[in-house]
Every structure is written in structure tokens, then in C-alpha cells.
Design a protein around this motif. Structure first.
Motif, PDB file in Angstrom:
ATOM      1  N   TRP A   1       0.837  -1.208   0.000  1.00  0.00           N
ATOM      2  CA  TRP A   1       0.000   0.000   0.000  1.00  0.00           C
ATOM      3  C   TRP A   1       0.869   1.253   0.000  1.00  0.00           C
ATOM      4  CZ3 TRP A   1      -0.604   4.020   3.546  1.00  0.00           C
ATOM      5  CH2 TRP A   1      -1.665   4.890   3.278  1.00  0.00           C
ATOM      6  N   LEU A   2       1.915   1.247   0.801  1.00  0.00           N
ATOM      7  CA  LEU A   2       2.805   2.411   0.822  1.00  0.00           C
ATOM      8  C   LEU A   2       3.458   2.619  -0.540  1.00  0.00           C
ATOM      9  CD1 LEU A   2       4.530   1.992   4.310  1.00  0.00           C
ATOM     10  CD2 LEU A   2       2.867   3.733   3.650  1.00  0.00           C
ATOM     11  N   LEU A   3       3.909   1.534  -1.153  1.00  0.00           N
ATOM     12  CA  LEU A   3       4.548   1.658  -2.465  1.00  0.00           C
ATOM     13  C   LEU A   3       3.557   2.143  -3.514  1.00  0.00           C
ATOM     14  CD1 LEU A   3       6.764  -1.570  -2.516  1.00  0.00           C
ATOM     15  CD2 LEU A   3       7.523   0.795  -2.277  1.00  0.00           C
ATOM     16  N   VAL A   4       2.340   1.576  -3.509  1.00  0.00           N
ATOM     17  CA  VAL A   4       1.323   1.992  -4.477  1.00  0.00           C
ATOM     18  C   VAL A   4       0.960   3.460  -4.265  1.00  0.00           C
ATOM     19  CG1 VAL A   4      -1.090   1.691  -5.144  1.00  0.00           C
ATOM     20  CG2 VAL A   4       0.382  -0.296  -4.892  1.00  0.00           C
ATOM     21  N   THR A   5       0.784   3.852  -3.013  1.00  0.00           N
ATOM     22  CA  THR A   5       0.416   5.238  -2.721  1.00  0.00           C
ATOM     23  C   THR A   5       1.504   6.203  -3.170  1.00  0.00           C
ATOM     24  OG1 THR A   5      -0.905   4.511  -0.820  1.00  0.00           O
ATOM     25  CG2 THR A   5      -0.267   6.828  -0.902  1.00  0.00           C
ATOM     26  N   LEU A   6       2.754   5.893  -2.829  1.00  0.00           N
ATOM     27  CA  LEU A   6       3.861   6.769  -3.237  1.00  0.00           C
ATOM     28  C   LEU A   6       3.986   6.824  -4.760  1.00  0.00           C
ATOM     29  CD1 LEU A   6       6.579   5.825  -0.578  1.00  0.00           C
ATOM     30  CD2 LEU A   6       5.218   7.915  -0.698  1.00  0.00           C
ATOM     31  N   ALA A   7       3.818   5.672  -5.410  1.00  0.00           N
ATOM     32  CA  ALA A   7       3.926   5.652  -6.873  1.00  0.00           C
ATOM     33  C   ALA A   7       2.821   6.480  -7.519  1.00  0.00           C
ATOM     34  CB  ALA A   7       3.878   4.208  -7.373  1.00  0.00           C
ATOM     35  N   LEU A   8       1.586   6.329  -7.031  1.00  0.00           N
ATOM     36  CA  LEU A   8       0.475   7.083  -7.616  1.00  0.00           C
ATOM     37  C   LEU A   8       0.602   8.569  -7.325  1.00  0.00           C
ATOM     38  CD1 LEU A   8      -2.519   4.679  -6.893  1.00  0.00           C
ATOM     39  CD2 LEU A   8      -1.457   5.154  -9.087  1.00  0.00           C
TER      40      LEU A   8
ATOM     41  N   CYS B   1      -6.510   6.300  -1.970  1.00  0.00           N
ATOM     42  CA  CYS B   1      -5.624   5.245  -1.472  1.00  0.00           C
ATOM     43  C   CYS B   1      -5.940   4.902  -0.017  1.00  0.00           C
ATOM     44  CB  CYS B   1      -4.167   5.677  -1.621  1.00  0.00           C
ATOM     45  SG  CYS B   1      -3.570   5.731  -3.329  1.00  0.00           S
ATOM     46  N   ALA B   2      -6.265   5.901   0.794  1.00  0.00           N
ATOM     47  CA  ALA B   2      -6.632   5.625   2.187  1.00  0.00           C
ATOM     48  C   ALA B   2      -7.895   4.772   2.255  1.00  0.00           C
ATOM     49  CB  ALA B   2      -6.823   6.941   2.937  1.00  0.00           C
ATOM     50  N   ALA B   3      -8.854   5.060   1.382  1.00  0.00           N
ATOM     51  CA  ALA B   3     -10.084   4.261   1.372  1.00  0.00           C
ATOM     52  C   ALA B   3      -9.802   2.832   0.904  1.00  0.00           C
ATOM     53  CB  ALA B   3     -11.118   4.917   0.456  1.00  0.00           C
ATOM     54  N   LEU B   4      -8.931   2.683  -0.098  1.00  0.00           N
ATOM     55  CA  LEU B   4      -8.614   1.343  -0.594  1.00  0.00           C
ATOM     56  C   LEU B   4      -7.965   0.484   0.479  1.00  0.00           C
ATOM     57  CD1 LEU B   4      -7.168   2.233  -4.117  1.00  0.00           C
ATOM     58  CD2 LEU B   4      -9.401   1.253  -3.612  1.00  0.00           C
ATOM     59  N   ARG B   5      -7.168   1.088   1.339  1.00  0.00           N
ATOM     60  CA  ARG B   5      -6.461   0.312   2.373  1.00  0.00           C
ATOM     61  C   ARG B   5      -7.414  -0.205   3.437  1.00  0.00           C
ATOM     62  NH1 ARG B   5      -4.578  -2.893   4.990  1.00  0.00           N
ATOM     63  NH2 ARG B   5      -2.642  -2.913   6.204  1.00  0.00           N
ATOM     64  N   ARG B   6      -8.500   0.503   3.697  1.00  0.00           N
ATOM     65  CA  ARG B   6      -9.348   0.170   4.835  1.00  0.00           C
ATOM     66  C   ARG B   6     -10.666  -0.491   4.451  1.00  0.00           C
ATOM     67  NH1 ARG B   6      -7.628   2.450   9.492  1.00  0.00           N
ATOM     68  NH2 ARG B   6      -5.941   3.974   9.343  1.00  0.00           N
ATOM     69  N   LEU B   7     -11.033  -0.471   3.187  1.00  0.00           N
ATOM     70  CA  LEU B   7     -12.355  -0.963   2.792  1.00  0.00           C
ATOM     71  C   LEU B   7     -12.246  -2.263   2.009  1.00  0.00           C
ATOM     72  CD1 LEU B   7     -14.002   2.404   1.645  1.00  0.00           C
ATOM     73  CD2 LEU B   7     -14.171   1.283   3.877  1.00  0.00           C
ATOM     74  N   SER B   8     -13.361  -2.972   1.954  1.00  0.00           N
ATOM     75  CA  SER B   8     -13.445  -4.186   1.149  1.00  0.00           C
ATOM     76  C   SER B   8     -13.410  -3.805  -0.331  1.00  0.00           C
ATOM     77  CB  SER B   8     -14.741  -4.931   1.468  1.00  0.00           C
ATOM     78  OG  SER B   8     -15.862  -4.148   1.074  1.00  0.00           O
ATOM     79  N   PRO B   9     -13.115  -4.777  -1.227  1.00  0.00           N
ATOM     80  CA  PRO B   9     -13.020  -4.433  -2.658  1.00  0.00           C
ATOM     81  C   PRO B   9     -14.263  -3.751  -3.214  1.00  0.00           C
ATOM     82  CG  PRO B   9     -12.080  -6.602  -2.275  1.00  0.00           C
ATOM     83  CD  PRO B   9     -12.688  -6.172  -0.969  1.00  0.00           C
ATOM     84  N   SER B  10     -15.465  -4.240  -2.861  1.00  0.00           N
ATOM     85  CA  SER B  10     -16.676  -3.619  -3.394  1.00  0.00           C
ATOM     86  C   SER B  10     -16.852  -2.203  -2.856  1.00  0.00           C
ATOM     87  CB  SER B  10     -17.895  -4.469  -3.051  1.00  0.00           C
ATOM     88  OG  SER B  10     -18.011  -4.635  -1.647  1.00  0.00           O
ATOM     89  N   LYS B  11     -16.627  -2.028  -1.564  1.00  0.00           N
ATOM     90  CA  LYS B  11     -16.744  -0.683  -0.989  1.00  0.00           C
ATOM     91  C   LYS B  11     -15.626   0.220  -1.481  1.00  0.00           C
ATOM     92  CE  LYS B  11     -19.217  -2.080   3.196  1.00  0.00           C
ATOM     93  NZ  LYS B  11     -19.201  -2.121   4.675  1.00  0.00           N
TER      94      LYS B  11
ATOM     95  N   TYR C   1      -7.583   2.079  -8.040  1.00  0.00           N
ATOM     96  CA  TYR C   1      -8.290   0.818  -7.763  1.00  0.00           C
ATOM     97  C   TYR C   1      -7.670  -0.369  -8.500  1.00  0.00           C
ATOM     98  CZ  TYR C   1     -12.082  -2.495  -7.062  1.00  0.00           C
ATOM     99  OH  TYR C   1     -12.804  -3.604  -6.726  1.00  0.00           O
ATOM    100  N   PRO C   2      -7.454  -0.295  -9.825  1.00  0.00           N
ATOM    101  CA  PRO C   2      -6.849  -1.468 -10.486  1.00  0.00           C
ATOM    102  C   PRO C   2      -5.423  -1.745 -10.031  1.00  0.00           C
ATOM    103  CG  PRO C   2      -7.082   0.362 -12.030  1.00  0.00           C
ATOM    104  CD  PRO C   2      -7.841   0.742 -10.806  1.00  0.00           C
ATOM    105  N   VAL C   3      -4.615  -0.691  -9.800  1.00  0.00           N
ATOM    106  CA  VAL C   3      -3.238  -0.919  -9.374  1.00  0.00           C
ATOM    107  C   VAL C   3      -3.210  -1.541  -7.982  1.00  0.00           C
ATOM    108  CG1 VAL C   3      -1.074   0.228  -8.752  1.00  0.00           C
ATOM    109  CG2 VAL C   3      -2.257   0.873 -10.841  1.00  0.00           C
ATOM    110  N   TRP C   4      -4.040  -1.015  -7.078  1.00  0.00           N
ATOM    111  CA  TRP C   4      -4.092  -1.583  -5.723  1.00  0.00           C
ATOM    112  C   TRP C   4      -4.637  -3.002  -5.758  1.00  0.00           C
ATOM    113  CZ3 TRP C   4      -2.205  -2.056  -1.294  1.00  0.00           C
ATOM    114  CH2 TRP C   4      -2.915  -2.587  -0.233  1.00  0.00           C
ATOM    115  N   GLY C   5      -5.658  -3.242  -6.589  1.00  0.00           N
ATOM    116  CA  GLY C   5      -6.172  -4.600  -6.718  1.00  0.00           C
ATOM    117  C   GLY C   5      -5.108  -5.558  -7.221  1.00  0.00           C
TER     118      GLY C   5
END
Length: 661
Positions: free
Chosen positions: A24-31, A314-324, A364-368
Motif C-alpha cells: 500500500w505504501l509503495l502503491v500510494t507513493l507511486a500514484l 488510497c486511504a479508502a482502498l487500504r481500509r475498505l473491502s473491494p466492493s466498498k 483501484y486497479p493498481v491496488w487490486g
């Protein structure tokens, strides 16, 4: 120090959580880095065109449709040209017009007077005197872009004018006029004001430039073309429009006619409709009078602001389920559009957001991708560790009945298969514990009770009866141990696969149980079979599985009946069947038939002894040979077991056909 026990599950999820956090840290920094770079280099990358398109749509949705009544346009329109003659007109007409506008607070003549008119040499002096009489007239300059030089009006006109300002407008790369630059420096370093601040300075309303005098100012257009109060040149000149109409007004005189070429596309243009240059000046004049320019943040500020929605997503992606998380990403995209409209509508602020859209759309796709890849890699490592542990315990792994690829769905299937194995292992462990604690202990406790009774003379049994009872308990223990060991080997041991002739296997089994069947006057019939039926597998395990079925059929069949065995081809497989005429079973019993340690009607008189492991062993062997077993039975109507095993395409003579249908 005593070593602590290892907990694979806790270690797995702990490692996975740390890996996900790192991803998550790497994805967030990259984005964030990507978004910052896109915002910083948006113009050379072509994103500016998208930002312009979004700006135009947002501005069109934010227009309030209010124009300043203090601003009036005197238009050189098609009707005036028709009445006064072809353009250009004599400068004496402009002098007369200025006399009609003597009550105006300021007059801006958006007409270039840089060339002499040899046909009417006296007109320049007439116009210069009219400009001087008015005292509040602004004349235009034209700045030559490449050379950065300004072309002034004719000297007498320039001296008479109250102020001069350049009328250049600079379109964006798509040709749309969105802004004005209120001041710029010429090649010699001389600063020159735009026509708009020059008019305000003459009207006594000087513009405060601040530190960013040379920056462009986005025009808050009041509306579509034709929004300002407009009077035709010819009607003002003829007196049809009273002079009092122009008292204390800011008047701009300029071309409006379609053939004069002074028209440009703007953010509010529709279907190719252009706005005249004089009206663009009127919009800029209104913005300067009210200080309502649309502000833009500095380049570095815009880049930082573009990163904020990406950070939120990115903060929402880290804490929520994929659908949410998906819904949250859509909500952030909607928030970008809504926030931009609110900032433009109520805060007169425009922040380009194309870079934000790209960053949020990629989040979303990169984090997924990264989170799933991390999870699947951990799953693979845990599965490998599990397989290695099984190899150490079993000395070899049974061959898998399925082949799994490297796709997501394939690895999920593998995980599902492994979890199913773990569940079966847990169930087997519980059943084994029950077996050891109850079934195995029961005969041993009986032997201990018999020896205890024998130690007291008053309760001692005759020797023959004592030996008979001990022999029965020991025999029951051996049956349990043998069944348990057979099932354990069938589940865990590695199998040697070689061609097996099922016809020969069934024939040998029937011959082995001929004597037992004869004692009960039961006939074993094996007919209408092919000469050969080849499969690949472990002949010993298959033989024992079929023996268990035949033995059960003999045990549960009443005397003077028959047991029917058969083999027939079914596609590329072989189907083995065995039917008896015994007691049958209910639907509930049939559902639990292949579970270990399950015996029905155990306390019934004449019920054969057993451990309840035989059919579990049969099912395990058949499934490990990639086959299937089915049972059809009804209470009191006998039982039919059907086994399906794959044929061996590499048999010495190929798959054989059945002898008869």
C-alpha cells in the motif's frame, strides 16, 4: 530458554498484513508521484487539452448570467456598415461618435489607427481634437509577439489619448480565448498594460497587479455571446440613442460585423459560435472592475492539490473491502468534479484536475493488482510449506487429480482445494480422537474388566468362557486397527500406477469369497462382461476396495439369494456394479454411508461386526483413482453400488467393449 511453539496461521496473516501494508505504501507513493508529475508536466504531455475541456464544461455550468450595467458596447455591426458604407469609415465619423459619448466615464476605441488615410488627411486632426475634448479615451496598441514591440496609434492620436493599452488576446493551444494577460514587458524592458486596465486607470479605478502582474487571468465570462448591453454604431451616431444612456458608463467601441474577422472561440461558445473581440474585452473589463477573475494556483500548488484526491482514494482502498473500495473510488471521482464546480462557482478558483482523475482512476486497479499479487504469493508460499510438511510426514504426496494454472481463478481453486483438505484433516483428526477414545478403548476396557473379575474367586468365569470373551475383544480390536490402518494408508500413502485388468480383479475376488457365499447358500453371479477392462492404478488398493464391497454384500444378504457383479464400458470409462438383495437402507443412512466410523443398526440382533471404516476406505481409494462411487438403495430392497473408473488408453489391446448390452 524454552523455544515457543510456532503458529503458522498467525505468522501467515501477520506476514501478509505487513506485506499488504508495504504494498500500500509503495502503491500510494507511486500514484502520488505519477499524479504530481502529470500535474507538473501536463502541458507537454497533452493533459492541458483535457483540463481545458473540463474547465469549459465546468465554467458553462457555473455561469451566473449577470452582466455589469456600467459596461456598454457600441458595435460596428452589419446594420451600421449597411447604413454608413463599407469599412473602414472616415475618422471624422469616429470624432462625431466621441462627441455623442461625451458623458461616458471612459471610452475605449477598439479600432487600430496606425496607418495614415491619404484620401482624408484632415480627419486625423479632427479625431485627435475629439479625443482631446473628451479627455477619457483609450486607444489600442498592437504588440508584435515574436519581436515584442508595440505598434502605437498615429502620433497626434497617441498624444491626445488619455491612455493606451494593447488589445492582444492569447488563445490556448486549442485556439480558445480563456484568459487575458494584463501586463507584459516589451523587448526593451518597458512594461505595457492591457487595454482593460488602461481603461480602468482612466476611469479612476486602477488595477492592483500584485506580485504576479505578468500572469494570465482567467476570464469569468458573464454568458454566451451577446450578453452585454449593445448599441449599434449608426444609431448612436445618428442620435437615435440618447446621450444620457452613456452617462458614467464604461463604453467600448469595436467591431461586431461578421465580415471583420474580429471574433474568437470562448469556453461558452456552442456549435462554432464565436465571440467578438470587443465583447471579450467587455468580459475582461467586468472582471477587472469587480476583481472577479478566476484564480489559478501556482504550478507547485496545483500539483500538490492534484495529489490530495489520490491520497484520499488510497486511504479508502487500504481500509475498505473491494466492493466498498470501488464505490469509494467512484465517490472520490465524483467529489473531484463536484469540488471543482463548487470552487469555481463560489470561490472563483480553478484547479486543473485531469492528473487527479488519472491518479484516482488508476488507484483501484493498481491496488487490486498489487494486493492480490501479494496475497497470492503468500498463499503459494504457505501451500508449498504445507506440501513440504506433508512430504516429510507421508514420505510422498498423492498425485493431484487436477492441474492448476497460475491465473487468479486457478490459484483460488487451489486454495479452495487445500482448505477442503484441511477441513477433511480436521474432521479426520476429530474422528480419530473419537476412535481412540471410544472404539479402541471399549474392547481394552472389557479385557481389563474380565481380568478384574477373574482375580476374585466369587466372580471368576470358567476358563473357556474367559478365553472366548478375551478372544472376541482382541479380535474386535484387530478389526478396528486393521480398518483404521487401511483407511490411513489409502488417504496418505503414495500410489504406484500401473495397468490393472478390472475383469481379472473382480474374478479373483469372486473366487476368494466363493466359500463364504457357499456357507450361506448365496450365489455370486458375474456375467455379460468384456474380456478385458483396463485402468491404471494401484491393483492392491483396488482389489481391497472391491473385496470390501463384496464382503459387505455377503454379510448383509440373507441366505438363498444372489449377488450380481458386472462391468460395462461407459464412454472412456469403466463402470463396475455390485447388487445384493439385503436389507437396503434409508435415505438418511445413504447420505452418511461413506463417513468413517459410521455403522447402522449396530445394536440390532444379527448385525455383522465391523469398525465402520470399510466403505470410507472404498470411497477414498476410488476417488484417488480419479473415479466415483454411487449407491442406490431402498429400505428392504437391496443395495446397488456403482463404481466408475477411467479407462487406460495405453492398455495392451486398447479399451475393450462389453460383451453384451
Amino acid at each position: 530458554m524454552t523455544p515457543t511453539s510456532h503458529e503458522p496461521g498467525a505468522d501467515f496473516w501477520g506476514n501478509l498484513d505487513r506485506r499488504i501494508q508495504a504494498e500500500w505504501l509503495l502503491v500510494t507513493l507511486a500514484l502520488l508521484s505519477l499524479t504530481f508529475a502529470l500535474a507538473w508536466y501536463g502541458a507537454p504531455l497533452g493533459l492541458a487539452r483535457l483540463d481545458h475541456a473540463f474547465y469549459d464544461k465546468t465554467l458553462a455550468a457555473s455561469v451566473r448570467g449577470v452582466h455589469d450595467d456600467r459596461i456598454v458596447i457600441v458595435a460596428i455591426d452589419d446594420g451600421s456598415i449597411e447604413k454608413l458604407g463599407y469599412w473602414p469609415w472616415r475618422r471624422a465619423l469616429h470624432a462625431r461618435l466621441l462627441d455623442r459619448l461625451r458623458h461616458a466615464r471612459v471610452v475605449g476605441l477598439d479600432i487600430v489607427f496606425s496607418d495614415l488615410n491619404p484620401s482624408y488627411p484632415d480627419d486625423d486632426d479632427l479625431l485627435a481634437r475629439a479625443i482631446a475634448r473628451h479627455g477619457r479615451v483609450v486607444l489600442p496598441l498592437v504588440v508584435d509577439g515574436p519581436r515584442k514591440t508595440a505598434a502605437p496609434p498615429l502620433p497626434p492620436l497617441s498624444r491626445a489619448a488619455a491612455a493606451k493599452g494593447y488589445i492582444n488576446v492569447y488563445p490556448d493551444e486549442d485556439g480558445v480565448i480563456r484568459s487575458l494577460t494584463l501586463r507584459q514587458a516589451l523587448a526593451d524592458g518597458t512594461p505595457v498594460d492591457h487595454f482593460v486596465p488602461a481603461m480602468l486607470a482612466v476611469a479612476g479605478q486602477p488595477v492592483e497587479y500584485g506580485k504576479r502582474a505578468g500572469d494570465r487571468r482567467l476570464i469569468p465570462y458573464a454568458g454566451a455571446p451577446g450578453h452585454f448591453r449593445l448599441y449599434p454604431y449608426s444609431e448612436v451616431l445618428s442620435g437615435a440613442i440618447p446621450e444620457e444612456v452613456f452617462r458614467d458608463k464604461h463604453v467600448i467601441v469595436g467591431s461586431w460585423a461578421s465580415g471583420l474577422g474580429d471574433a474568437f472561440p470562448t469556453p461558452l461558445s456552442h456549435d462554432g459560435e464565436a465571440m467578438s473581440g470587443v465583447e471579450i474585452l467587455a468580459n475582461g473589463l467586468q472582471a477587472a472592475m469587480n476583481d472577479s477573475w478566476i484564480a489559478e494556483p501556482a504550478r507547485w500548488q496545483a500539483a500538490i492539490l492534484a495529489c490530495l484526491p489520490v491520497l484520499l482514494a488510497c486511504a479508502a482502498l487500504r481500509r475498505l473491502s473491494p466492493s466498498k473500495a470501488f464505490l469509494a473510488s467512484l465517490a472520490v471521482l465524483l467529489l473531484i468534479f463536484t469540488g471543482s464546480w463548487l470552487a469555481l462557482r463560489f470561490g472563483q478558483l480553478w484547479v486543473p484536475f485531469t492528473a487527479s482523475l488519472v491518479g484516482v482512476a488508476l488507484a483501484y486497479p493498481v491496488w487490486g493488482w498489487r494486493s492480490q499479487e501479494a496475497a497470492l504469493q503468500h498463499i503459494d508460499r504457505e501451500l508449498n510449506a504445507l506440501n513440504q510438511e506433508r512430504r516429510r510426514l507421508d514420505g510422498g504426496l498423492p498425485a493431484r487429480s487436477k492441474r492448476y494454472g497460475r491465473t487468479l481463478s486457478a490459484r483460488i481453486s487451489l486454495l479452495h482445494d487445500t482448505v477442503a483438505q484441511l477441513r477433511r484433516a480436521r474432521s479426520n483428526r476429530e474422528e480419530t480422537l473419537r476412535f481412540l477414545s471410544h472404539d479402541m478403548r471399549a474392547p481394552q476396557n472389557s479385557i481389563l474388566a474380565l481380568t478384574e473379575l477373574q482375580s476374585h474367586p466369587d466372580s471368576a468365569l470358567p476358563q473357556d468362557e474367559l478365553l472366548r470373551r478375551i478372544n472376541s475383544c482382541a479380535h474386535k480390536t484387530l478389526i478396528l486397527v486393521d480398518g483404521f490402518v487401511q483407511l490411513a494408508r489409502a488417504e496418505a500413502a503414495s500410489m504406484s500406477r500401473h495397468p490393472v485388468n478390472l475383469v481379472e480383479l473382480v474374478t479373483q475376488s469372486c473366487e476368494s469369497y466363493w466359500a463364504s457365499a457357499r456357507n450361506k447358500n448365496i450365489s455370486i453371479e458375474f456375467h455379460d462382461t468384456p474380456d478385458e477392462a483396463w485402468t491404471r492404478g494401484d491393483g492392491v488398493l483396488l482389489q481391497r476396495a472391491w473385496d470390501n464391497l463384496l464382503d459387505n454384500a455377503l454379510k448383509y444378504s440373507p441366505p438363498d439369494t444372489a449377488i450380481h457383479c458386472g462391468i460395462r464400458a461407459k464412454g472412456a470409462s469403466w463402470e463396475l456394479s455390485i447388487r445384493d438383495h439385503g436389507r437396503g437402507m434409508t435415505d438418511a443412512q445413504r447420505q452418511a454411508l461413506f463417513r468413517p466410523f459410521i455403522r447402522f443398526d449396530e445394536d440390532s440382533a444379527g448385525n455383522p461386526a465391523g469398525a465402520g471404516l470399510g466403505l470410507a476406505f472404498v470411497k477414498t481409494v476410488i476417488e484417488r483413482h480419479e473415479g466415483a462411487i454411487a449407491v442406490a438403495a431402498a429400505a428392504g430392497g437391496g443395495t446397488l453400488f456403482t463404481i466408475t473408473l477411467p479407462g487406460d488408453p495405453d492398455a495392451p489391446e486398447g479399451p475393450a467393449a462389453p460383451a453384451s448390452a
